[in-house]
Structure formats: structure tokens, C-alpha cells
Design an enzyme around this catalytic site. Structure first.
Site, PDB file in Angstrom:
ATOM      1  N   GLU A   7      -4.043   7.215   7.353  1.00 31.43           N
ATOM      2  CA  GLU A   7      -5.189   6.619   6.656  1.00 31.43           C
ATOM      3  C   GLU A   7      -5.630   5.317   7.320  1.00 31.43           C
ATOM      4  OE1 GLU A   7      -5.903   4.403   2.398  1.00 31.43           O
ATOM      5  OE2 GLU A   7      -4.668   6.216   2.402  1.00 31.43           O
ATOM      6  N   GLU A   9       4.935   9.234   2.728  1.00 29.84           N
ATOM      7  CA  GLU A   9       3.796   8.382   2.381  1.00 29.84           C
ATOM      8  C   GLU A   9       3.576   7.253   3.376  1.00 29.84           C
ATOM      9  OE1 GLU A   9       1.730   9.165  -0.047  1.00 29.84           O
ATOM     10  OE2 GLU A   9       3.012  10.897  -0.523  1.00 29.84           O
ATOM     11  N   HIS A  18       0.825  -1.202   0.000  1.00 32.01           N
ATOM     12  CA  HIS A  18       0.000   0.000   0.000  1.00 32.01           C
ATOM     13  C   HIS A  18       0.864   1.259   0.000  1.00 32.01           C
ATOM     14  CE1 HIS A  18      -3.513   2.292   2.184  1.00 32.01           C
ATOM     15  NE2 HIS A  18      -3.282   2.751   0.969  1.00 32.01           N
ATOM     16  N   GLU A  77       2.500   1.687  -3.343  1.00 30.47           N
ATOM     17  CA  GLU A  77       1.526   2.157  -4.344  1.00 30.47           C
ATOM     18  C   GLU A  77       1.384   3.673  -4.289  1.00 30.47           C
ATOM     19  OE1 GLU A  77      -2.344   3.728  -4.415  1.00 30.47           O
ATOM     20  OE2 GLU A  77      -2.670   1.796  -3.429  1.00 30.47           O
ATOM     21  N   HIS A  78       1.362   4.237  -3.077  1.00 32.19           N
ATOM     22  CA  HIS A  78       1.356   5.692  -2.944  1.00 32.19           C
ATOM     23  C   HIS A  78       2.678   6.291  -3.440  1.00 32.19           C
ATOM     24  CE1 HIS A  78      -2.100   6.819  -0.124  1.00 32.19           C
ATOM     25  NE2 HIS A  78      -2.260   5.516  -0.329  1.00 32.19           N
TER      26      HIS A  78
END
Length: 868
Positions: free
Chosen positions: A253, A231, A153, A156-157
Site C-alpha cells: 500500500e 499485514e 499503521h 491498525e490493520h
């Protein structure tokens, strides 16, 4: 010719069937305040300028960290009339850097697929040629995680934060300023990461593809630790300098995601069902584990997993297939082949005795005191391997039989039980290595948790013994087949639907083209059902449910102390880390955080910005594309508008009936509109069908009916700014059917609008309101900022005010009051709902809008089938 028939249609639906029950209508004079998504109605059009709820990567019932939900079974969408014509197979282009492995045609969808392998790097390429100008490119990597640090994840950012050719901090933000993209996103699943883009403009499409290819293969993140800090996570000095705190985009997040009981339940179910493979950890990232990730691990993961040998590269559309290969060679030429073992191993059916897991979720003290805030889901791993195509399709039909509609057997049993407020679980999930099934209830009293599990078991066991009604089987099979043949992806690019559907096979070393083929398995399934439908479904239920002990029941219980204890644990961990640091190390933490902030706030140089491609005037299409539209009035109802559009629809007719609400309803009716919309669709038809019979009829004869609420400001024809109180507020009933079933479609739409059986729906009304209450309370925990935005937007214009009154915190408060009315004053609530229908129908002849869309044959058939 259409005008006359539609006039009859409107008159029969609204007038001849008792629509004019109250004379006159008056403006509603609405003043209350907005959210765009209705809590009870089945759909809504978002009101400008209300913000869209959601975003980011939320845990869904499909167990994937991604921002959108895809239909299952290759985007499944009844009669041969709705199937696309078989194409002429284009010759596959040759390229010296690529080996052509095979070429195949997907007759079902009129597309040709060329499968290549890049000779040097061993990258796999699927080039789909289709008569569609909405071109799609995507690259997908298998990224099975080994721990819960959230590496896939975070990466991916991170790869989107600059690259070798495009060194700006956020190239995609800059790219969007000059792009005509129709889709640009990235999403992380439990075992793969996808980077898709789409555009109708050829030059823009190639720009997007180049930026993505450079981003994934040569990201700044692989060599610059500040990207991981931004990130992923980093320390910051808090307070007066005596404390540490965590910060980072993904860390923050996932803190939000882990506050959601729904997300926690889905995560637990997945990990318990798959204890022995990559799904046993969290690819999205556990906030407690994310700080264990260091830059060395981060860079190594990119080097291992983001190699072309581990990539599945996808093209779709009407662009030159030779140019696709040339573009790829620009990037793949840098790589040579290497062994990459990223396969996701199958999970054996190893649980000999069904398991029970109980987990806490953060809640207030009153939640547990009330005793009705528990959640429970029953989860099965259905197969030790992927099922054969016929059984895969059979499971899709079974899923619809069990849970597909409000009257489906298992959903109805749970809803009618009164044991909870809302059905949860999502049913069949088949986007991972092996299919799973999950179902349960939220809003359950703690003393009723075991009753929910027992009810699920008993209902499935009874179905395995007794089977389904023949009408139910017909309706579910027709619904799934219609979706397969129609392949209507709405505003979602069709090519992206192809890609995501194919990826379900491709990343597991199965044939990607077979993922979209359905004619052979559908024919085999129909043969099995014609032979003995109940024997077939009993076999599925017996083998995969009743005798399958690889089952996990997850109970979520509210814990008023959990949030405080988790915060204390985090503070203790941070305090321990600080105590181990020397003064010099603390100074380094402060310096690192300051350097990161400086880098974030320093503008990109002009030279770096100049690397971002943008479109020029010569790249733009000079001719404005328009959708044909005929506008007329309906004889006998001069205030009603008729719209007809002739488009290629493969023999399907689409019909919309839009009824004005603003001019019909009073202000006190507004909080009931979402409930009113659902009651129209889910209560059966007076003196004709009960709710179950009506649902069967819709499923067997049409492609479905759906009610939505349009709530928006009217757009001036000159393109100017909308007036704040010029509101368009309508209930829209949408339906579709093959041209052979057009008369059934119109009859059923009339049934909904005129004769929905409110009077016998007391229990169903209460259930709808309980479901709305549960949805609100769940989303408040995870999307509180969205509700705040809605409340603020309610003061901007009338559309925002209506949204707040029908889908915001204001409406939640209304739902609580309506729930009490439904329990204690059903006659009074029923009277108001009946009066609302009368006012809406009385206003229809002067304000309704009817929209028909289809190809010439479909429109002719629809016209002939309209009531005479």
C-alpha cells in the site's frame, strides 16, 4: 399552497428569464464509455455498478493516513433559527467501576456529555447523550511514532485480524455478513489511531463495540507473528529461488502512496515543519523503513500504546448510558493503571530563516522535457501552541477568505497568474498538535517555481497591509457560521463527527467538550470584526505569516530515473540480505512464506465462526421507517415534478433543482458536461455580478450552492434489477439557506441556471480545464486500477458508459482537446456551451424535478419567499 409558488419559481427561472432559447429536444443516444467522479464538475452521483475510486490509507493534504476527510473546527458548519434547541440535561448514571468527573451540555448541538475515568485502569470515557438513533462507539489511542517503520499503521490493520474472544482470521468480514452497521472503519493519523463504529440497531451496535474492544485490547497480532508478516511485511522467494522480494499489505500500500507526488510533498512538508517531534517521521510507513520492523518491536508497541490508560473511549446516541459503562467494564476490568507517556510535544517555532526543499518524484522522461510538471507549495507552522478558541475560529474564517472559493484572494491570484495548472496545499490544517497552512501550484514550469513562492508571499503581504473587502469578510464569516450551526454531516454519522471533532482537543489534554462549542468564540470574533475587521485579520496575517520565519517551501521536480533507481536500491538491499543468509535460513524464508499462504487459505473452523455475533429476526425493527414525501406537479409545467419533505431542519430550507441532461443534450455534448457544470457556478451572472461579486453574494446570503451530476440507472419501484439503458442523467443545483434568506436563495439559484456569464469566462474556462488535466495526471499515478475498472465498467450499461466519457481516461483525452479549443477556438467552444444551456433549459418545463426539504416553518417561509 407550495405547488402554486413552485410553479412560479420554475417559470421565472426557466421561462420568463429567457430559458426557452431552442425549441424541441431529442434523446442523446449516448454510446461512449465510465467513471463516477467528474474531473471538472463540483460533484457527481456514482453510477451503478462503477467502482468507487480510492480506499486504503492515502496521503492527503491534511497530513493524516486515513480514509475520509473531516471538516475542521469540530465539524463547523447564520442565524439563531438554525441552532438546535437546548436539551434537558439528563442525569449522569453512576457505576462502581467509574468516577464521574463532570457533566456538561453542548447547547449548540443539543447534547449532554458525561466524562468518566475508569477507576482501575484510568481509561478516559466520554459518554454523549443525544436524540439520535445512529449510535456511535469509538476507541482512540495516542500512537506517536518513533520511526518510519509504519508501526501505528500496520498495527491498525493487524488488530482487526482476530482476537481472544473472536479468533477468526477476519472477524469484521464475518461480522459484516450479519450487521446493519452504518459505519465501520479504522484510521491512522500521524499521532493517533481511531477505531469507530456506528449502527442504528442497538444489538448490532453492542456487538460491534464488543468486537472492537476485544480486537484492540486482546488481538491475536500481539502473539502471532504471522499477522505482522501478512499485514506488515515478509520475505518471499522470487523467480527460480535465487532472489528475495518483499510482500505485505501495508508495504504494498505504501509503495503506491510513495509513488504519488502529492503524497510525497505532503509528507516532506510535515516532516520539515515538525523536525523535533513525532511528526518528523511517517506513521503510515516508509517502504524503505518498513522492513526494519521486527515482531519484538511490534508486540512491544501494542503493549505500550494499546493500554486503557492511553485510550480515549467515546459513546454517542440514544442508547442507555448505564449499559455503556457495563459493557466497558467487561473489558477494562482486566487492566490496572500504569504510567503511559505518549504525549506529543509541541514543535517550537525554531526555523530562523525560511527553508527550501527540493525533492524528486517518479515521472516519465517527457514530463521533465515539457518543463511544466513541477510542483511547489509554501508551508507555515502557524503557532508554537494551539491558538485560543477565538483565533482558532478566526483562522478558519481567514482560511476561507484566502482559499475557500474560486474567487478567494489567494486562490484567485494563483489561478490567474498562469504559473501552474491547479492550486494545491489545502490551506489551514488544524487536526494535529499545532495548526499549519499550505498553498501552492502543480503543473509549474521549472523556470517559474520561484515566481510561485514570490506570488504567495506578495499576496499575503499585500493583504496584511491592505486588508480584505468588507463584503468578502461578511461572506466568509457567514459561510463558516452557517456550517457550524447547521452541522449537516450528510450520510456520515453525526456522532462520528462529534468524536473526531472532540478528539482534536482530547488527545492533547485539552477539554474535548470545548472543541464543539462555538457560541462564545464566535461572539468574541464578531465583536473583534465589528470593531475593526481588517485590523484583526492584519494581525493574524502579520504574526502568523509575514513575520513568521518557520516556513518551508517544497518543490517537487519530475525525475525520469527515480523509479528505476529506487527499484535498483531495493533489489540491492534484498540481494545483500540474501547473500547474508545460509541455505538453512533461505529454506526457513520459503517455509515461512508457505506457512503464511496456507494459513491464509485455510478456512476458519466452525467453532471459531460461531463466536462471531450476528443479528436474529427478533433484533430487527419490525416497522419500516419512511421519510415523508409529497409528490405533485407544477402548475404551468405539467411535466415537472415537485417533491416536498417536512423534516426537522432547525429553520433551514434545502432546495434542489434537477434538470434532465439525457433528454436534452446530444452525444457530442457529453464530454463538455463536467465543464458545463462548473461554468454555471463559477462565472458570475450576466449584467449583474462578476464571479467575485456572485461568490460574495452566495456566501453572505445562503449556506451555499453546489452543482452535482446524477448519473445512475433508474431503480424499478418493485425492487427489481435496473435496465442497462434506463439512465437517469441530471444536473442538480442544490442550495440551502435559513428561512429568512429563502428569497435570496431562489434568486441566486435562478441566476446560476439561466444567466451564468459564459461569454466573459474565457480565461476561467481555460483554468478549469488545466485543473482537470492536472488532477487526472496526478490520480493516474496513484489510482490507475480505478481507471481500468471504469473502462471495463463502461461496457456493462449506459451509466458506466457515460461515466467513462465524463470522468475516465476517455474524458482525460477529451479534456486535452477541449483545452486546445479553449486556447485556439474560444468562440466555437462558447457557442457549444451556450447551446447546451439552451437545450437543457428548453427541456426543463417538461422534465425538471424540484425538491424542497425543511421543517414546517422553513417550508412556509420558502413558499412565501418564492417569486410571485
Amino acid at each position: 399552497m407550495i405547488l402554486v409558488s413552485v410553479s412560479r419559481f420554475l417559470q421565472i427561472m426557466v421561462l420568463a428569464r429567457g430559458g426557452l432559447r431552442v425549441a424541441g429536444a431529442r434523446p442523446a443516444g449516448l454510446r461512449a464509455g465510465g467513471r463516477a467522479t467528474a474531473a471538472v464538475s463540483s460533484g457527481v452521483w456514482r453510477a451503478a455498478p462503477v467502482a468507487v475510486i480510492g480506499g486504503g490509507f492515502l496521503a492527503t493534504s491534511s497530513r493524516a493516513w486515513r480514509s475520509l476527510r473531516q471538516p475542521r473546527w469540530g465539524f463547523r458548519p447564520l442565524s439563531a433559527a438554525a441552532t438546535m434547541a437546548a436539551p434537558t440535561k439528563p442525569k449522569a448514571p453512576e457505576h462502581p467501576a467509574f468516577s464521574l468527573l463532570r457533566s456538561e451540555t453542548i447547547e449548540e448541538y443539543g447534547a449532554t456529555c458525561h466524562v468518566y475515568e475508569h477507576i482501575a485502569s484510568k481509561a478516559q470515557v466520554l459518554s454523549v447523550i443525544a436524540d439520535d438513533d445512529n449510535k456511535v462507539f469509538g476507541v482512540t489511542f495516542r500512537t506517536p511514532p518513533r520511526d518510519s517503520t509504519g508501526l501505528p499503521h500496520i498495527l491498525e490493520h493487524s488488530v482487526l485480524c482476530g482476537s481472544r474472544q473472536y479468533p477468526t482470521k477476519e472477524p469484521f468480514v464475518e461480522l459484516l455478513k450479519g450487521s446493519l452497521q452504518t459505519f465501520l472503519n479504522a484510521f491512522t493519523y500521524p499521532d493517533r489511531t481511531c477505531y469507530p463504529v456506528a449502527s442504528q440497531n442497538l444489538e448490532d451496535f453492542r456487538n460491534l463495540a464488543r468486537v472492537y474492544l476485544d480486537a484492540v485490547f486482546h488481538p491475536r497480532a500481539a502473539t502471532d507473528p504471522t499477522v505482522l508478516q501478512q499485514e506488515g511485511w515478509h520475505y518471499e522467494i522470487a523467480g527460480d529461488g535465487d532472489k528475495l522480494e518483499y510482500s505485505g499489505v501495508v508495504y504494498n500500500e505504501m509503495k503506491g502512496v510513495y509513488s504519488s507526488p502529492d503524497a510525497l510533498m505532503a509528507r516532506s512538508a510535515q516532516q520539515e515543519l515538525f523536525p523535533d517531534n513525532a511528526y518528523s517521521v511517517d506513521s503510515g510507513g516508509d517502504p524503505g523503513a518498513i522492513p526494519d520492523l521486527d515482531f519484538e518491536q511490534f508486540a512491544a508497541f501494542h503493549g505500550e500504546f494499546y493500554h486503557p490508560a492511553n485510550a480515549r473511549i467515546f459513546f454517542y446516541g440514544d442508547d442507555d448510558p448505564s449499559a455503556r459503562l457495563d459493557l466497558l467494564e467487561e473489558y477494562l476490568a482486566d487492566f490496572t493503571a500504569r504510567d503511559v507517556d505518549t504525549a506529543v510535544k509541541a514543535q517550537p517555532l525554531s526555523i530562523a530563516t525560511p527553508k527550501k526543499v527540493t525533492l524528486p518524484f517518479p515521472a516519465s522522461a517527457s514530463d521533465d522535457d515539457e518543463g511544466g510538471q513541477h510542483m511547489v507549495s509554501v508551508n507555515w507552522l502557524l503557532d508554537a501552541e494551539a491558538p485560543e478558541p477565538v483565533d482558532e475560529l478566526g483562522l478558519a474564517v481567514l482560511d476561507h477568505l484566502l482559499l475557500g472559493t474560486s474567487t478567494s484572494v489567494l486562490r484567485k491570484a494563483l489561478t490567474d497568474s498562469g504559473l501552474g495548472e491547479s492550486v494545491i496545499g489545502g490551506g489551514l490544517q488544524d487536526e494535529l498538535r499545532q495548526p499549519t497552512f499550505a498553498v501552492g501550484l502543480k503543473g509549474v514550469a521549472k523556470d517559474d517555481v520561484e515566481k510561485v513562492e514570490a506570488l504567495v508571499e506578495a499576496t499575503i503581504a499585500n493583504l496584511a497591509r491592505d486588508g480584505f473587502e468588507a463584503d468578502d469578510v461578511e461572506a466568509s464569516l457567514n459561510t463558516v457560521e452557517f456550517q457550524l450551526r447547521e452541522f449537516n454531516t450528510g450520510s456520515f454519522p453525526k456522532g462520528l463527527s462529534f468524536m473526531l471533532g472532540m478528539m482534536r482537543n482530547w488527545i492533547y489534554e485539552r477539554d474535548p467538550v470545548d472543541a464543539l462549542r462555538f457560541e462564545a468564540p464566535l461572539a468574541a470574533l464578531k465583536d473583534a470584526l465589528d470593531n475593526d475587521a481588517n485590523a484583526y485579520f492584519r494581525s493574524l496575517l502579520e504574526l502568523r505569516f509575514v513575520k513568521n520565519t518557520h516556513r518551508v517551501t517544497v518543490e517537487m521536480k519530475p525525475d525520469a530515473t527515480l523509479e528505476a533507481s529506487e527499484k535498483a536500491d531495493e533489489e540491492a538491499r534484498l540481494a545483500a540480505a540474501r547473500d547474508e543468509m545460509t541455505p538453512a535460513q533461505l529454506d526457513a524464508v520459503a517455509a515461512t512464506a508457505a506457512a503464511l499462504k496456507e494459513k491464509q487459505t485455510t478456512p476458519d473452523t466452525a467453532e471459531d465462526l460461531a463466536t462471531i455475533p450476528s443479528l436474529g429476526l427478533d433484533d430487527l425493527e419490525k416497522k419500516v421507517k419512511s421519510i415523508p414525501k409529497d409528490v405533485g406537479t407544477v402548475p404551468g409545467a405539467p411535466g415537472a415534478t415537485l417533491l416536498s419533505r417536512e423534516l426537522p431542519t432547525a429553520g433551514i430550507v434545502y432546495a434542489d433543482v434537477a434538470l434532465d441532461l439525457r433528454g436534452a443534450l446530444d452525444a457530442e455534448d457529453l464530454p463538455l458536461v463536467p465543464l458545463f457544470g462548473r461554468m454555471l457556478q463559477e462565472t458570475g451572472v450576466s449584467n449583474k455580478y462578476d464571479a467575485t461579486q456572485f461568490t460574495r453574494r452566495v456566501g453572505a446570503r445562503t449556506g451555499g450552492l453546489q452543482g452535482t451530476i446524477m448519473n445512475t440507472l433508474k431503480r424499478p419501484l418493485d425492487g427489481g434489477v435496473a435496465t442497462g439503458d434506463d439512465l437517469v442523467y441530471r444536473f442538480i443545483l442544490r442550495g440551502k439557506a435559513t428561512r429568512e434568506r429563502a428569497s435570496d436563495l431562489f434568486d441566486l439559484m435562478a441566476d446560476v441556471l439561466v444567466d451564468a456569464d459564459f461569454a466573459s469566462a474565457e480565461q476561467r474556462c481555460t483554468e478549469m480545464l488545466k485543473e482537470a488535466k492536472a488532477r487526472y495526471e496526478s490520480s493516474f499515478r496513484t489510482s490507475g486500477q480505478s481507471y481500468a475498472t471504469l473502462r471495463i465498467s463502461s461496457g456493462l450499461n449506459l451509466a458506466g458508459a457515460v461515466s467513462e466519457a465524463t470522468a475516465g481516461v476517455t474524458h482525460y483525452q477529451s479534456v486535452l482537446r477541449l483545452l486546445e479549443r479553449a486556447k485556439n477556438d474560444w468562440p466555437g467552444l462558447l457557442k457549444q456551451l451556450e447551446a447546451m444551456r439552451s437545450k437543457v433549459l428548453a427541456n426543463a418545463a417538461s422534465s425538471a424535478v424540484i425538491n424542497l426539504t425543511g421543517d414546517a416553518g422553513a417550508l412556509d417561509a420558502a413558499n412565501a419567499a418564492l417569486p410571485a
